[in-house]
Scaffold this active site. Structure first.
Site, PDB file in Angstrom:
ATOM      1  N   ARG A 117      26.670  -3.173  -6.297  1.00  0.00           N
ATOM      2  CA  ARG A 117      26.569  -2.330  -5.083  1.00  0.00           C
ATOM      3  C   ARG A 117      25.715  -1.079  -5.272  1.00  0.00           C
ATOM      4  NH1 ARG A 117      31.902  -4.056  -4.922  1.00  0.00           N
ATOM      5  NH2 ARG A 117      32.116  -5.762  -3.432  1.00  0.00           N
ATOM      6  N   LYS A 139      11.861   2.804  -0.333  1.00  0.00           N
ATOM      7  CA  LYS A 139      11.819   1.487   0.319  1.00  0.00           C
ATOM      8  C   LYS A 139      11.697   0.434  -0.765  1.00  0.00           C
ATOM      9  CE  LYS A 139       9.948   2.237   4.925  1.00  0.00           C
ATOM     10  NZ  LYS A 139       8.828   1.946   5.847  1.00  0.00           N
ATOM     11  N   GLU A 181      -5.084   4.310   0.648  1.00  0.00           N
ATOM     12  CA  GLU A 181      -3.803   4.927   1.025  1.00  0.00           C
ATOM     13  C   GLU A 181      -3.885   6.446   0.892  1.00  0.00           C
ATOM     14  OE1 GLU A 181      -1.313   3.342   2.369  1.00  0.00           O
ATOM     15  OE2 GLU A 181      -1.501   1.249   1.767  1.00  0.00           O
ATOM     16  N   LYS A 223       3.867  12.531   1.258  1.00  0.00           N
ATOM     17  CA  LYS A 223       4.864  11.458   1.403  1.00  0.00           C
ATOM     18  C   LYS A 223       6.272  12.033   1.304  1.00  0.00           C
ATOM     19  CE  LYS A 223       6.457   6.988   0.976  1.00  0.00           C
ATOM     20  NZ  LYS A 223       6.225   5.606   0.714  1.00  0.00           N
ATOM     21  N   GLU A 233      13.395   6.113   8.526  1.00  0.00           N
ATOM     22  CA  GLU A 233      12.483   5.724   9.604  1.00  0.00           C
ATOM     23  C   GLU A 233      13.214   5.590  10.935  1.00  0.00           C
ATOM     24  OE1 GLU A 233       9.447   3.134   7.987  1.00  0.00           O
ATOM     25  OE2 GLU A 233       9.003   2.419   9.987  1.00  0.00           O
ATOM     26  N   ARG A 238       8.326   8.711   9.820  1.00  0.00           N
ATOM     27  CA  ARG A 238       7.987   7.944   8.620  1.00  0.00           C
ATOM     28  C   ARG A 238       7.054   6.776   8.959  1.00  0.00           C
ATOM     29  NH1 ARG A 238      11.484   6.343   3.260  1.00  0.00           N
ATOM     30  NH2 ARG A 238       9.810   5.115   2.332  1.00  0.00           N
ATOM     31  N   ASN A 242       2.519   4.073   8.226  1.00  0.00           N
ATOM     32  CA  ASN A 242       2.060   2.705   8.452  1.00  0.00           C
ATOM     33  C   ASN A 242       0.777   2.641   9.259  1.00  0.00           C
ATOM     34  OD1 ASN A 242       3.979   1.262   7.013  1.00  0.00           O
ATOM     35  ND2 ASN A 242       5.469   1.508   8.659  1.00  0.00           N
ATOM     36  N   HIS A 245      -1.219  -0.507   9.167  1.00  0.00           N
ATOM     37  CA  HIS A 245      -0.422  -1.550   8.514  1.00  0.00           C
ATOM     38  C   HIS A 245      -0.087  -2.711   9.436  1.00  0.00           C
ATOM     39  CE1 HIS A 245      -0.175   1.342   5.323  1.00  0.00           C
ATOM     40  NE2 HIS A 245       0.616   0.587   4.593  1.00  0.00           N
ATOM     41  N   HIS A 249      -1.074  -6.055   8.049  1.00  0.00           N
ATOM     42  CA  HIS A 249      -0.159  -7.155   7.718  1.00  0.00           C
ATOM     43  C   HIS A 249      -0.611  -8.448   8.379  1.00  0.00           C
ATOM     44  CE1 HIS A 249       3.469  -4.398   6.553  1.00  0.00           C
ATOM     45  NE2 HIS A 249       2.624  -4.592   5.556  1.00  0.00           N
ATOM     46  N   HIS A 262      -3.408  -5.844  -0.482  1.00  0.00           N
ATOM     47  CA  HIS A 262      -2.677  -5.117   0.564  1.00  0.00           C
ATOM     48  C   HIS A 262      -3.487  -3.903   1.058  1.00  0.00           C
ATOM     49  CE1 HIS A 262       0.698  -3.199   2.593  1.00  0.00           C
ATOM     50  NE2 HIS A 262       0.471  -2.108   1.884  1.00  0.00           N
TER      51      HIS A 262
HETATM   52  P1  NAD Z   1       0.686  -5.024  -7.469  1.00  0.00           P
HETATM   53  O1  NAD Z   1       1.991  -4.527  -7.861  1.00  0.00           O
HETATM   54  O2  NAD Z   1       0.538  -6.468  -7.183  1.00  0.00           O
HETATM   55  O3  NAD Z   1      -0.382  -4.576  -8.559  1.00  0.00           O
HETATM   56  C1  NAD Z   1      -1.721  -4.979  -8.392  1.00  0.00           C
HETATM   57  C2  NAD Z   1      -2.274  -5.689  -9.642  1.00  0.00           C
HETATM   58  O4  NAD Z   1      -2.608  -4.697 -10.615  1.00  0.00           O
HETATM   59  C3  NAD Z   1      -1.296  -6.608 -10.297  1.00  0.00           C
HETATM   60  O5  NAD Z   1      -1.998  -7.711 -10.818  1.00  0.00           O
HETATM   61  C4  NAD Z   1      -0.742  -5.765 -11.431  1.00  0.00           C
HETATM   62  O6  NAD Z   1      -0.208  -6.510 -12.493  1.00  0.00           O
HETATM   63  C5  NAD Z   1      -1.981  -5.018 -11.851  1.00  0.00           C
HETATM   64  N1  NAD Z   1      -1.757  -3.733 -12.500  1.00  0.00           N
HETATM   65  C6  NAD Z   1      -0.822  -2.810 -12.183  1.00  0.00           C
HETATM   66  N2  NAD Z   1      -1.015  -1.705 -12.896  1.00  0.00           N
HETATM   67  C7  NAD Z   1      -2.066  -1.936 -13.713  1.00  0.00           C
HETATM   68  C8  NAD Z   1      -2.735  -1.166 -14.674  1.00  0.00           C
HETATM   69  N3  NAD Z   1      -2.404   0.097 -14.916  1.00  0.00           N
HETATM   70  N4  NAD Z   1      -3.761  -1.733 -15.346  1.00  0.00           N
HETATM   71  C9  NAD Z   1      -4.151  -3.001 -15.069  1.00  0.00           C
HETATM   72  N5  NAD Z   1      -3.577  -3.770 -14.145  1.00  0.00           N
HETATM   73  C10 NAD Z   1      -2.539  -3.242 -13.467  1.00  0.00           C
HETATM   74  O7  NAD Z   1       0.147  -4.286  -6.143  1.00  0.00           O
HETATM   75  P2  NAD Z   1       0.247  -2.781  -5.601  1.00  0.00           P
HETATM   76  O8  NAD Z   1      -0.974  -2.593  -4.809  1.00  0.00           O
HETATM   77  O9  NAD Z   1       0.598  -1.837  -6.660  1.00  0.00           O
HETATM   78  O10 NAD Z   1       1.499  -2.852  -4.616  1.00  0.00           O
HETATM   79  C11 NAD Z   1       1.499  -3.700  -3.494  1.00  0.00           C
HETATM   80  C12 NAD Z   1       2.923  -3.965  -3.130  1.00  0.00           C
HETATM   81  O11 NAD Z   1       3.561  -2.733  -2.799  1.00  0.00           O
HETATM   82  C13 NAD Z   1       3.080  -4.858  -1.939  1.00  0.00           C
HETATM   83  O12 NAD Z   1       4.093  -5.794  -2.205  1.00  0.00           O
HETATM   84  C14 NAD Z   1       3.522  -3.918  -0.828  1.00  0.00           C
HETATM   85  O13 NAD Z   1       4.333  -4.557   0.125  1.00  0.00           O
HETATM   86  C15 NAD Z   1       4.271  -2.894  -1.608  1.00  0.00           C
HETATM   87  N6  NAD Z   1       4.353  -1.580  -0.956  1.00  0.00           N
HETATM   88  C16 NAD Z   1       5.556  -0.998  -0.868  1.00  0.00           C
HETATM   89  C17 NAD Z   1       5.678   0.253  -0.317  1.00  0.00           C
HETATM   90  C18 NAD Z   1       6.996   0.948  -0.288  1.00  0.00           C
HETATM   91  O14 NAD Z   1       7.122   1.985   0.366  1.00  0.00           O
HETATM   92  N7  NAD Z   1       7.985   0.440  -0.989  1.00  0.00           N
HETATM   93  C19 NAD Z   1       4.545   0.923   0.162  1.00  0.00           C
HETATM   94  C20 NAD Z   1       3.315   0.301   0.049  1.00  0.00           C
HETATM   95  C21 NAD Z   1       3.222  -0.965  -0.521  1.00  0.00           C
HETATM   96  N1  GLY Z   2       4.840   2.881   2.803  1.00  0.00           N
HETATM   97  C1  GLY Z   2       5.585   3.152   3.962  1.00  0.00           C
HETATM   98  C2  GLY Z   2       6.818   3.916   3.724  1.00  0.00           C
HETATM   99  O1  GLY Z   2       7.155   4.259   2.628  1.00  0.00           O
HETATM  100  O2  GLY Z   2       7.502   4.204   4.662  1.00  0.00           O
END
Ligand code: NAD
Ligand code: GLY
Length: 359
Positions: A117, A139, A181, A223, A233, A238, A242, A245, A249, A262
């Site tokens: 939990r 998130k 971003e 942020k 949100e 918040r 997006n 986005h 998406h 992304h």
């Molecule tokens: P990712 O986690 O897939 O990383 C991108 C690539 O870079 C991967 O192949 C990873 O292994 C590689 N990588 C990471 N760090 C590295 C480094 N230092 N050196 C070499 N390679 C490296 O993608 P991302 O762009 O980091 O994140 C995208 C994800 O985040 C999506 O799933 C999206 O939905 C999510 N997201 C979440 C939020 C949130 O608020 N929680 C906000 C924006 C995006």
């Molecule tokens: N990336 C969108 C949020 O954190 O709300």
């Protein structure tokens, strides 16, 4: 550099340093605890040893290395993390550490939110996108075959350790996607920051450390301010994060996960949102032109010709989590440095903007 995400008893620090996950920062949180470190096959050889060496005050440290990729952001991977946690007999005082990009961070955070939990977790983001966005704000979640990020929870980390040195190994495309971003924060919240990004775009492109730290710091500061104002949100603030986005998406879904990163899809989506804001006379053309110039300098893609028909595109946008009453809610710009969440716009104009990009 250090910042605080100010959320009362759920407040936490963001360390932005070249050695942000050093033991001095981690020890107060990990001392005498059982720790599960989650990462992926790409990050493990680069940073896992370095990180685990800093966890010397923990009682037990074990690691789980997942396959790399958005396609593994699933309930199956979540189950693997939970199985590992159970086999290690993690208890309520135990802690998970996510080291990697947004995929690892979102999944690990979600696992921490539901294991017994809810247990604590720390984010060690290693992509620019995860450093300025996904690691901050709580998130967490996984994808479902019927929609991206559809299963998840709000669960704030105990700390975010942003080691800017990790960006040295990040591939160029991933870096540019993260920078999109950063530019978003200027567009939605801080016109001066947008201007500063324009002045410093060459240094940022070259990953100049000082410029990068400033850009990451200001992005996280914005942020944190938005999350403080609207953590779950509920007020719409918040949702400003997006910008681009909802279009983005749809681009990811229609092009098949994998063609666009992304952040790349969001960059094109941002240009679509700016174009619609322009068509609705909220902003003038110069905002989109200046943004497109920044994106172009970073080498971000700018076309989605032929990915779908306008009606298919709209159908996918209708699945967005922001929607209520079957209307597509969008983040538009009301001026440079300020956004608005709205469903009160001319739908024909939205369709014509989509047509401009897909036809
Ligand atoms: P990712 O986690 O897939 O990383 C991108 C690539 O870079 C991967 O192949 C990873 O292994 C590689 N990588 C990471 N760090 C590295 C480094 N230092 N050196 C070499 N390679 C490296 O993608 P991302 O762009 O980091 O994140 C995208 C994800 O985040 C999506 O799933 C999206 O939905 C999510 N997201 C979440 C939020 C949130 O608020 N929680 C906000 C924006 C995006
Ligand atoms: N990336 C969108 C949020 O954190 O709300």
């Amino acid at each position: 550099m250090q910042l605080l995400v100010d959320l009362g008893e759920r407040s936490y620090p963001i360390f932005i340093e070249s050695d942000a996950y050093r033991s001095e920062n981690l020890s107060p949180l990990v001392e005498n605890k059982k720790i599960l470190v989650v990462t992926n096959e790409t990050i493990a050889p680069l940073y896992l040893d370095q990180l685990t060496r800093q966890l010397d005050s923990a009682q037990v440290v074990d690691t789980l290395i997942l396959p790399d990729g958005e396609q593994f952001k699933t309930m199956d991977s979540l189950n693997e993390i939970l199985t590992k946690a159970l086999s290690m007999k993690l208890n309520r005082k135990s802690l998970m550490v996510a080291i990697g990009g947004g995929v690892v961070g979102d999944m690990t955070g979600f696992a921490a939110s539901c294991y017994q939990r809810g247990i604590d977790f720390i984010q060690v983001p290693t992509t620019l996108l995860s450093q300025v966005d996904s690691s901050v704000g709580g998130k967490t979640g996984v994808n479902h075959a019927l929609g991206k990020n559809m299963i998840g929870a709000f669960h704030q980390p105990k700390a975010v350790c942003i080691d800017t040195n990790t960006l040295n190994t990040l591939p160029e495309r991933e870096y540019a996607a993260g920078m999109a971003e950063v530019i978003k924060y200027g567009l939605i919240y801080d016109a001066d920051f947008f201007g500063w990004l324009e002045e410093n775009i060459e240094q940022l492109k070259a990953r100049d450390e000082d410029a990068l730290k400033k850009a990451i710091y200001r992005s996280c500061e914005i942020k944190a301010a938005i999350v403080k104002e609207d953590e779950k949100e509920t007020t719409g603030k918040r949702a400003w994060l997006n910008l681009g986005h909802t279009f983005g998406h749809a681009i990811e879904t229609l092009s098949g996960y994998g063609r666009f990163l992304h952040g790349e899809a969001v960059a094109i989506g941002t240009l679509m949102a700016l174009k619609l804001s322009e068509e609705l006379s909220l902003i003038d053309l110069s905002v989109r032109e200046r943004t497109a110039k920044l994106f172009h300098t970073l080498g971000l893609p700018n076309t989605i010709k032929g990915i779908s028909s306008v009606s298919e595109f709209v159908d996918v946008m209708l699945l967005d989590k922001k929607n209520v009453n079957a209307k597509i809610r969008l983040i538009l710009l009301s001026k440079l440095g300020e956004a608005v969440l709205t469903e009160d716009y001319d739908g024909d104009k939205m369709q014509s903007v989509i047509a401009d990009f897909v036809d």
